[in-house]
Design a protein around this motif. Structure first.
Motif, PDB file in Angstrom:
ATOM      1  N   THR A 139      39.837  45.811  39.787  1.00 25.70           N
ATOM      2  CA  THR A 139      39.836  44.359  39.996  1.00 25.70           C
ATOM      3  C   THR A 139      40.738  43.923  41.141  1.00 25.70           C
ATOM      4  O   THR A 139      40.506  42.875  41.746  1.00 25.70           O
ATOM      5  N   GLU A 140      41.765  44.702  41.456  1.00 23.72           N
ATOM      6  CA  GLU A 140      42.633  44.306  42.568  1.00 23.72           C
ATOM      7  C   GLU A 140      41.951  44.493  43.923  1.00 23.72           C
ATOM      8  O   GLU A 140      42.397  43.923  44.922  1.00 23.72           O
ATOM      9  N   ARG A 141      40.851  45.239  43.950  1.00 23.70           N
ATOM     10  CA  ARG A 141      40.174  45.481  45.222  1.00 23.70           C
ATOM     11  C   ARG A 141      38.757  44.923  45.235  1.00 23.70           C
ATOM     12  O   ARG A 141      38.153  44.773  46.294  1.00 23.70           O
ATOM     13  N   TYR A 142      38.202  44.614  44.063  1.00 20.57           N
ATOM     14  CA  TYR A 142      36.800  44.212  43.979  1.00 20.57           C
ATOM     15  C   TYR A 142      36.631  42.942  43.141  1.00 20.57           C
ATOM     16  O   TYR A 142      37.211  42.811  42.068  1.00 20.57           O
ATOM     17  N   ALA A 143      35.790  42.049  43.642  1.00 26.88           N
ATOM     18  CA  ALA A 143      35.295  40.916  42.860  1.00 26.88           C
ATOM     19  C   ALA A 143      33.837  41.218  42.530  1.00 26.88           C
ATOM     20  O   ALA A 143      33.031  41.469  43.435  1.00 26.88           O
ATOM     21  N   VAL A 144      33.509  41.223  41.251  1.00 30.26           N
ATOM     22  CA  VAL A 144      32.176  41.625  40.805  1.00 30.26           C
ATOM     23  C   VAL A 144      31.572  40.510  39.971  1.00 30.26           C
ATOM     24  O   VAL A 144      32.226  39.970  39.067  1.00 30.26           O
ATOM     25  N   GLY A 145      30.319  40.133  40.264  1.00 31.79           N
ATOM     26  CA  GLY A 145      29.691  39.076  39.489  1.00 31.79           C
ATOM     27  C   GLY A 145      28.269  38.810  39.893  1.00 31.79           C
ATOM     28  O   GLY A 145      27.751  39.385  40.861  1.00 31.79           O
ATOM     29  N   LYS A 146      27.610  37.889  39.149  1.00 27.62           N
ATOM     30  CA  LYS A 146      26.206  37.555  39.389  1.00 27.62           C
ATOM     31  C   LYS A 146      26.030  36.348  40.291  1.00 27.62           C
ATOM     32  O   LYS A 146      24.904  36.062  40.722  1.00 27.62           O
ATOM     33  N   ASP A 147      27.081  35.630  40.585  1.00 31.14           N
ATOM     34  CA  ASP A 147      26.969  34.405  41.385  1.00 31.14           C
ATOM     35  C   ASP A 147      27.995  34.401  42.514  1.00 31.14           C
ATOM     36  O   ASP A 147      28.769  33.451  42.659  1.00 31.14           O
TER      37      ASP A 147
END
Length: 395
Positions: free
Chosen positions: A24-32
């Motif tokens: 999470t400190e390096r990646y933002a993950v999501g559907k929108d």
């Protein structure tokens, strides 16, 4: 310049254990997410999507990539990753299921039992009288023909041999790894035609490309043995449905088992159509997610490419904190222009690897000092360069 945090757009449900591989400190993950750096997808059709120019990679948690505009992505310098072999065991088990369902006339037997009146006085007699219509045959001693000897084909061959079947295989483009893993008992066929006319069961495990579209068709399906079983767990277009229907109606083909229901074949009593269950196991979905997430992360952070359907395989251990990744058209003098541009900027090349695949070439360059944005812009302006990424080491 590259972002300090990568944004990954997820178009389908992806295994949580796979997504956990993106810190999470390096990646933002999501559907929108807007302006994503990468896309994770399973079955969503991306052909009609407006794929943002920020996208640097697409990763499919599965084997086939027909739902992704691969050619358009190649022209943009965007690799498309997949997970070959990650769902192979799941597909193998479904192929075996299909063979057993057909050999023992299980679908018709189930329909017979379902139609019995639960209130009838003598159900035992009705069952004994009715079961004669569903007598089948055993797999042992039968010949299985396999077209396509990748990971799935090899696993199916091994399982069939252990069940006592004779196996005949055909794959003009078999890889070295597949050849090593193929059981020695598999007899090699010289053509698709030889497989069709020689086997009691024929199972197809090939990608859908121009050369394999309608691979089984009206011209060759009649050469199959009377009562033979055709199984298709690869792609729908590999088999001509109208030819199958005609062969079933004249009772030449015994069964057609596939993973692709459609209006042409649905409700035919000799068709076993499953709702695309090939990779639908918990284990396969997780294996696919883990594989593509790891590949995607290695590409985004280090520029390495593994299991891409449109880029060459390129991997280089880091020997410097400063790395540049370049995708370009596979034409002469590209490497010379890139090297010259770096030299003019006073950059010393520490290590470099360059490979090509079809129309696309890909280069990783480690240099001994930081690379200015103006140098990256100059490389990107070279005619034929498709994409440039700066990948300084983090942490």
């Amino acid at each position: 310049m590259e972002r300090s945090q990568f944004k990954v757009l997820v178009l389908n449900q992806i295994s949580e254990n796979g997504l956990k591989r993106l810190p999470t400190e390096r990646y933002a993950v999501g559907k929108d997410l807007s302006e994503p750096d990468a896309v994770l997808v399973r079955s969503a059709d991306m052909h009609s999507l407006d794929i943002p120019p920020t996208v640097r990679a697409i990763a499919r948690a599965g084997a086939g990539t027909n739902n992704i505009p691969v050619k358009a992505m190649s022209q943009r310098g965007v690799p498309v990753f997949n997970a070959p072999g990650a769902n192979a065991n799941a597909v193998k088990e479904l192929v075996l299921t299909g063979m057993l369902l057909a050999a023992r006339n299980v679908p018709q037997a189930l329909r017979f039992v379902h139609g019995l009146d639960p209130a009838m006085a003598d159900m035992d007699k009705a069952v004994e009288d009715g079961k004669k219509a569903f007598a089948g045959f055993e797999l042992a001693g039968q010949t299985l023909g396999i077209v396509g000897l990748g990971k799935v084909g090899c696993l199916v061959a091994d399982a069939a041999i252990k069940l006592g079947m004779q196996v005949l295989g055909y794959d003009p483009e078999i890889t070295v790894d597949a050849a090593w893993s193929l059981p020695s008992q598999v007899k090699r066929a010289g053509s698709v035609s030889e497989v069709l006319r020689s086997a009691n069961f024929v199972t197809l495990h090939v990608p859908l490309v121009d050369a394999t579209r309608d691979l089984v068709n009206a011209d060759n399906i009649g050469t199959m043995k009377p009562g033979a079983v055709l199984l298709n767990f690869s792609r729908e277009g590999v088999v001509n449905d109208k030819a199958v229907l005609a062969a079933l109606e004249r009772r030449h083909l015994g069964w057609y088992v596939c993973d692709f229901p459609n209006g042409v074949l649905n409700h035919n009593e000799r068709v076993i159509a499953l709702p695309h269950l090939g990779a639908s196991t918990r284990e396969a979905e997780e294996n696919c997610a883990l594989m593509v997430v790891d590949q995607l992360r290695d590409f985004l952070e280090h520029g390495n490419v593994a299991n891409s359907v449109n880029f060459p395989a390129v991997g280089m251990a880091r020997e410097s904190a400063y790395r540049v990744a370049i995708a370009n058209s596979n034409v002469p003098n590209m490497l010379g222009q890139i090297s010259t541009t770096m030299a003019r900027a006073g950059l010393n090349i520490h290590n470099m690897v360059n490979k090509s695949r079809g129309d696309v070439a890909y280069t990783l360059v480690d240099v001994d000092s930081a690379v200015a944005a103006a140098v990256l812009d100059e490389i990107g302006a070279i005619d034929g360069v498709l994409a440039v990424r700066y990948l300084p080491a983090v942490g």
